[in-house]
Scaffold this motif. Structure first.
Motif, mmCIF file in Angstrom:
data_model
loop_
_atom_site.group_PDB
_atom_site.id
_atom_site.type_symbol
_atom_site.label_atom_id
_atom_site.label_comp_id
_atom_site.label_asym_id
_atom_site.label_seq_id
_atom_site.Cartn_x
_atom_site.Cartn_y
_atom_site.Cartn_z
ATOM 1 N N ASP A 52 2.447 -6.199 4.401
ATOM 2 C CA ASP A 52 2.324 -4.745 4.246
ATOM 3 C C ASP A 52 1.020 -4.383 3.542
ATOM 4 O OD1 ASP A 52 4.778 -4.468 5.461
ATOM 5 O OD2 ASP A 52 5.888 -4.074 3.603
ATOM 6 N N ARG A 66 -7.910 -1.011 13.009
ATOM 7 C CA ARG A 66 -6.641 -0.938 13.714
ATOM 8 C C ARG A 66 -5.707 -2.052 13.252
ATOM 9 N NH1 ARG A 66 -4.892 -3.177 18.466
ATOM 10 N NH2 ARG A 66 -6.953 -4.104 18.837
ATOM 11 N N ILE A 67 -4.428 -1.698 13.043
ATOM 12 C CA ILE A 67 -3.432 -2.701 12.688
ATOM 13 C C ILE A 67 -3.325 -3.700 13.842
ATOM 14 C CG2 ILE A 67 -1.030 -3.115 12.066
ATOM 15 C CD1 ILE A 67 -2.610 -1.493 10.008
ATOM 16 N N GLU A 102 -5.772 -0.229 7.272
ATOM 17 C CA GLU A 102 -5.702 1.219 7.478
ATOM 18 C C GLU A 102 -6.719 1.940 6.597
ATOM 19 O OE1 GLU A 102 -2.485 4.836 6.787
ATOM 20 O OE2 GLU A 102 -1.752 2.808 7.225
ATOM 21 N N GLU A 140 -1.843 -4.705 5.952
ATOM 22 C CA GLU A 140 -1.888 -3.560 6.873
ATOM 23 C C GLU A 140 -2.433 -2.320 6.180
ATOM 24 O OE1 GLU A 140 2.005 -3.163 8.525
ATOM 25 O OE2 GLU A 140 1.772 -4.909 9.855
ATOM 26 N N GLN A 141 -2.099 -2.147 4.907
ATOM 27 C CA GLN A 141 -2.635 -1.021 4.144
ATOM 28 C C GLN A 141 -4.147 -1.136 3.993
ATOM 29 O OE1 GLN A 141 -0.761 1.755 2.816
ATOM 30 N NE2 GLN A 141 -2.899 2.456 2.813
#
Length: 415
Positions: free
Chosen positions: A264, A276-277, A271, A267-268
């Protein structure tokens, strides 16, 4: 009776936080050796582990040991059988302090009917002796002393444009250069590079990546002052500060939650950086050795990319292997360096490495080595300033030179 040998001072570790300045006899260099007056030694994390704990992982100090291995100096005498080296008395050199056995399968390389005792992977020598390491016994002393004898083929001339302090950075830069070669950093044009950990090695990885033509370089760390240094001095494109866990946050209940939290966070990061994830970086230099950072490195690498494991920390860790294997993210081990010093010194003297001359943030005389280690341990100077690289050198001596006996340096080859 043989005349007494001259004495020179050395900072000698006897145990955890038991560092003593002692005077030792200055030996005559043997065949294939040069005597070098040490002018600058940078302190690194392994030195700090020995100083603080009397050990570095499994390697325990079993007898008094001189620390220090990031060093430069000036040749003061040459032993027999050194004429072919091309070195001369008065020449400035950087010391490559890993001494291979020159006999094992990693040292001896056969090719075109001839052999070499410095093969392409001599860093993996089965019997390597490394100055300031307690891995082998008897230990081999390091460079926190004013004089040392060293094999001539492991002494590398310093470019005229390099100071002694800058030349001492050749050792950590060689680690980064070896990592970049292992990761084929120049195999694809303009890669996106991520560096996790903005200590001295991580900052060198940032600077080298910029010099090698990375399209973007991003640094991640928990310390905002280090990230500010990366932005303002090194010139990275982006930084991201890892937040400390909020007070009262419960620990993860199992391995799956550990990985989920770090996925997580990865991914943060993507972002926040406008990426792009599911995409990510072409090359990731993981310079902390911390388990959670290694996990994030894999999640932040794009499919088909490389993660260079530069930091040495967690010996056994939880690794998201499926995130690596199913996306063909190569995990690349990095151990020291081989045949990197000439290029490292060339780069240091070229002016291509941004911010290199500002990386030495604290300087100490040899007699103040205790203070130097305590500064490195705190991570802040006496007035709260950032610590990047702490340097100990003869250029900062105050009283020792007057104690050295006459005749400590020879000015001719010793037969």
């Amino acid at each position: 009776m043989s005349p007494a040998l001259p004495l020179h001072p050395a900072a000698v570790l006897h145990g955890a936080k038991d560092l003593r300045i002692e005077y030792r006899e200055q030996r005559t260099p043997q065949a294939g050796e040069a005597q070098v007056q040490i002018m600058a030694t940078g302190l690194c994390g392994s030195d700090l582990h020995y100083y603080t704990h009397g050990r570095n992982g499994d390697f325990v100090v079993r007898s008094p040991l001189v620390l220090g291995h990031e060093a430069s100096g000036i040749i003061t005498a040459l032993g027999p059988s050194t004429a072919s080296s091309g070195l001369r008395v008065g020449q400035r050199v950087a010391l490559e302090v890993g001494i291979p056995c020159r006999k094992c399968r990693y040292c001896v390389e056969m090719g075109n009917g001839s052999s070499s005792t410095k093969g392409p992977r001599y860093n993996l020598c089965e019997n390597m002796r490394f100055c300031s390491s307690a891995k082998t016994f008897p230990h081999l002393d390091g460079t926190l002393q004013t004089s040392i004898n060293h094999p001539v083929d492991l002494l590398h001339p310093i470019p005229d444009s390099c100071s002694y302090e800058t030349a001492a950075l050749a050792e950590p830069l060689a680690v980064v250069l070896h990592a970049s070669r292992r990761a084929n950093a120049t195999s694809s044009p303009n890669p996106r590079v991520l560096v996790i950990g903005a200590g001295a090695v991580g900052l060198l990885a940032c600077s080298l990546s910029i010099a090698l033509g990375a399209s973007t370089v991003t640094a991640i760390d928990i310390d905002e002052t280090k990230l500010q240094f990366a932005r303002d001095v090194i010139g990275v494109d982006d930084t991201w500060q890892v937040p400390l866990p909020q007070k009262g946050t419960p620990p993860p209940k199992d391995k799956e939650e550990i990985l989920r939290r770090n996925r997580d966070m990865a991914e943060q990061i993507l972002e926040d950086l406008g990426m792009r994830i599911g995409d990510g970086f072409d090359i990731v230099y993981e310079c902390t050795g911390v388990e959670s950072c290694i996990q994030m490195a894999i999640f932040l690498a794009k499919p088909g990319s490389r993660v260079a494991l530069v930091g040495m920390g967690t010996p056994v860790g939880l690794i998201p292997l499926s995130a690596s294997a199913l996306r063909e993210v190569d995990l690349i081990g990095v151990f020291r360096y081989a045949n990197c010093y000439p290029e490292a010194l060339s780069l240091l003297g070229s002016g291509k490495l941004r911010g290199i001359h500002k990386m030495v943030t604290q300087r100490f005389a040899l007699e103040d080595t205790d203070h130097a280690f305590e500064t490195l341990r705190r991570g802040r100077g006496d007035h709260g300033e950032l610590v990047v690289k702490v340097m100990v050198g003869v250029g900062h001596q105050t009283e020792f030179i007057s104690h050295l006996a006459d005749g400590t340096t020879e000015s001719a080859e010793l037969a």
